[in-house]
Design an enzyme around this catalytic site. Structure first.
Site, short mmCIF file in Angstrom:
data_model
loop_
_atom_site.label_atom_id
_atom_site.label_comp_id
_atom_site.label_asym_id
_atom_site.label_seq_id
_atom_site.Cartn_x
_atom_site.Cartn_y
_atom_site.Cartn_z
N PHE A 24 -58.07 58.93 -44.23
CA PHE A 24 -57.53 58.66 -42.90
C PHE A 24 -56.93 59.94 -42.34
CE2 PHE A 24 -58.47 54.89 -44.86
CZ PHE A 24 -57.66 54.63 -45.95
N ASP A 79 -54.80 61.93 -40.74
CA ASP A 79 -53.45 61.93 -40.14
C ASP A 79 -52.96 63.37 -40.05
OD1 ASP A 79 -51.06 61.69 -42.77
OD2 ASP A 79 -53.12 62.40 -42.89
N ASP A 122 -49.30 60.17 -50.93
CA ASP A 122 -48.06 59.99 -51.72
C ASP A 122 -47.64 61.33 -52.32
OD1 ASP A 122 -48.82 56.64 -52.96
OD2 ASP A 122 -47.91 57.33 -51.09
N1 LIG Z 1 -53.87 59.52 -44.60
C1 LIG Z 1 -52.86 58.66 -44.62
N2 LIG Z 1 -51.98 58.67 -43.60
C2 LIG Z 1 -50.96 57.79 -43.68
C3 LIG Z 1 -50.77 56.88 -44.72
C4 LIG Z 1 -49.60 56.15 -44.41
C5 LIG Z 1 -48.95 55.07 -45.18
N3 LIG Z 1 -49.72 54.54 -46.25
C6 LIG Z 1 -48.95 54.16 -47.40
C7 LIG Z 1 -48.87 52.72 -47.52
C8 LIG Z 1 -49.53 52.28 -48.58
C9 LIG Z 1 -50.22 53.35 -49.26
O1 LIG Z 1 -50.00 53.28 -50.63
C10 LIG Z 1 -49.62 54.59 -48.68
O2 LIG Z 1 -48.66 55.10 -49.53
C11 LIG Z 1 -49.12 56.65 -43.22
N4 LIG Z 1 -49.94 57.62 -42.80
C12 LIG Z 1 -49.80 58.55 -41.68
O3 LIG Z 1 -48.96 59.60 -42.14
C13 LIG Z 1 -48.18 60.09 -41.04
C14 LIG Z 1 -46.73 59.81 -41.37
O4 LIG Z 1 -46.35 60.70 -42.38
P1 LIG Z 1 -44.75 60.92 -42.66
O5 LIG Z 1 -44.20 61.47 -41.34
O6 LIG Z 1 -44.71 61.87 -43.82
O7 LIG Z 1 -44.18 59.55 -42.98
C15 LIG Z 1 -48.63 59.30 -39.83
O8 LIG Z 1 -49.72 59.96 -39.21
C16 LIG Z 1 -49.11 58.01 -40.45
O9 LIG Z 1 -50.05 57.34 -39.62
C17 LIG Z 1 -51.72 56.88 -45.78
O10 LIG Z 1 -51.67 56.13 -46.77
N5 LIG Z 1 -52.74 57.80 -45.67
#
Ligand SMILES: Nc1nc2c(c(CN[C@H]3C=C[C@H](O)[C@@H]3O)cn2[C@@H]2O[C@H](COP(=O)(O)O)[C@@H](O)[C@H]2O)c(=O)[nH]1
Length: 341
Positions: A237, A239, A319
């Protein structure tokens, strides 16, 4: 609805034509080797989504699926201009930032008896009600609160009108296909259409649409309505954290010129060449890491296609980025204020 190439096809095209971002094939191979022992650990797999994250729903119920839909509809743009002044939410004695602040606010509302995950509620929420639910425990409000209000009303209305108010109904219509669910989401929920034009060609990323499918797979534990036989067809994804960690791990590189702009905190716009190159190369880089990982296991006679896919690699890297903030502080993340990621 306009037809765009898939995120994977888009990523290959972008990586082949990128000027300021490059995928380091040797670096990707080294990352795959460094993950070799980790991928067989229990928490690398699907179970980690619940076991590692207390704010995620622990049930596999219709309400848990609605929680995922609500959260992924709002799962964007948590970064703050200045690191020391950001949106934070206190919940059950812990202070949460970034994406987890969104989850904490949702769970806080549910504990307060506000049915925030019910389409019949969020379809007609007022801006003031949204401001209350997502109120900050610092001076800094959640970014893009007006857009969040609009998306809640828009997606809640569609969920009521087309799927009886339940995202599980939409999941059932996908007949256990991740791609069918992805396309149902894109057809019916406009805010998930995360697309751009690069070198005069249409490209797609579908970050929130793909993470919605992935989180649905995870919350349903890959069983029943969530037993998607084509979950491996999803990409990571795109991000603003994954690119940061890929550069940190030396699997991806930025030009000096781009690094300078990022270090200066330049705010880019959705669709800018630099942003598209960063996001597309990240997807392509992770596809290579997955490929190398599967090949390493194949050489040992092990078919790990059930245990290794872009979703699980993404969760692990995201993570990792969360847990290694300090070490990664010299690698800037790209700033775009948008509803797509
Ligand atoms: N590629 C990717 N992007 C992800 C996630 C997640 C949440 N997933 C969790 C939930 C269950 C899973 O086990 C994951 O642990 C949020 N985001 C993105 O990150 C950014 C926020 O970052 P920060 O400001 O550091 O919190 C924002 O663009 C948000 O859209 C993911 O998993 N993958």
């Amino acid at each position: 609805m306009e037809v765009f190439p898939s995120p994977l096809e888009s990523a290959k095209f972008i990586a082949d034509n990128s000027k300021d971002v490059s995928v380091d094939e040797e670096g990707a191979r080294r990352v795959a080797e460094s993950l070799f022992d980790k991928v067989s650990a229990a928490d690398f797999g699907l179970a980690g989504w619940k076991s590692l994250h207390e704010l995620n729903p622990q049930a596999a119920s219709e309400e848990a699926v609605d929680w995922v839909f609500l959260v992924d509809t709002l799962n964007f743009s948590f970064w703050s201009e200045r690191e020391e002044q950001k949106y934070l939410v206190k919940y059950k004695g812990k202070t949460h930032s970034g994406y987890w602040s969104l989850c904490a606010a949702v769970n806080r509302a549910l504990d307060d008896g506000i049915p925030i995950t019910s389409a019949s509620y969020f379809a007609t929420m007022t801006l003031d009600q949204v401001k209350h639910v997502f109120r900050s425990d610092t001076e800094v409000p959640i970014p893009l609160i007006e857009e969040r209000h609009r998306l809640l009303n828009e997606s809640g209305t569609v969920l009521l009108e087309k799927f009886g108010g339940s995202f599980l109904t939409c999941v059932k219509m996908s007949e256990k296909s991740a791609q069918k669910l992805l396309h149902l989401v894109l057809q019916n929920f406009p805010s998930y259409r995360d697309e751009a034009v690069f070198e005069k060609k249409k490209v797609s990323f579908y970050k929130r649409a793909q993470i919605l499918v992935a989180d649905t797979w995870s919350v349903l534990e890959g069983k029943g309505d969530g037993s998607f036989d084509d979950i491996s067809s999803l990409t990571i994804f795109a991000d603003y954290r994954i690119p940061q960690v890929l550069v940190h791990l030396k699997a991806m590189k930025y030009s000096e010129e781009l690094m300078k702009k990022l270090r200066e905190g330049t705010v880019f716009h959705s669709g800018d060449k630099e942003e598209v190159e960063i996001r597309g190369c990240s997807i392509w880089c992770c596809a290579l890491i997955c490929k190398h990982l599967l090949e390493l296991y194949e050489k040992k006679g092990q078919d790990m296609r059930e245990k290794i896919n872009a979703v699980l690699l993404d969760y692990y890297l995201w993570d990792y980025a969360r847990d290694h903030r300090e070490e990664m502080k010299d690698i800037p993340f790209h700033r775009v204020r948008c509803i797509y990621y």
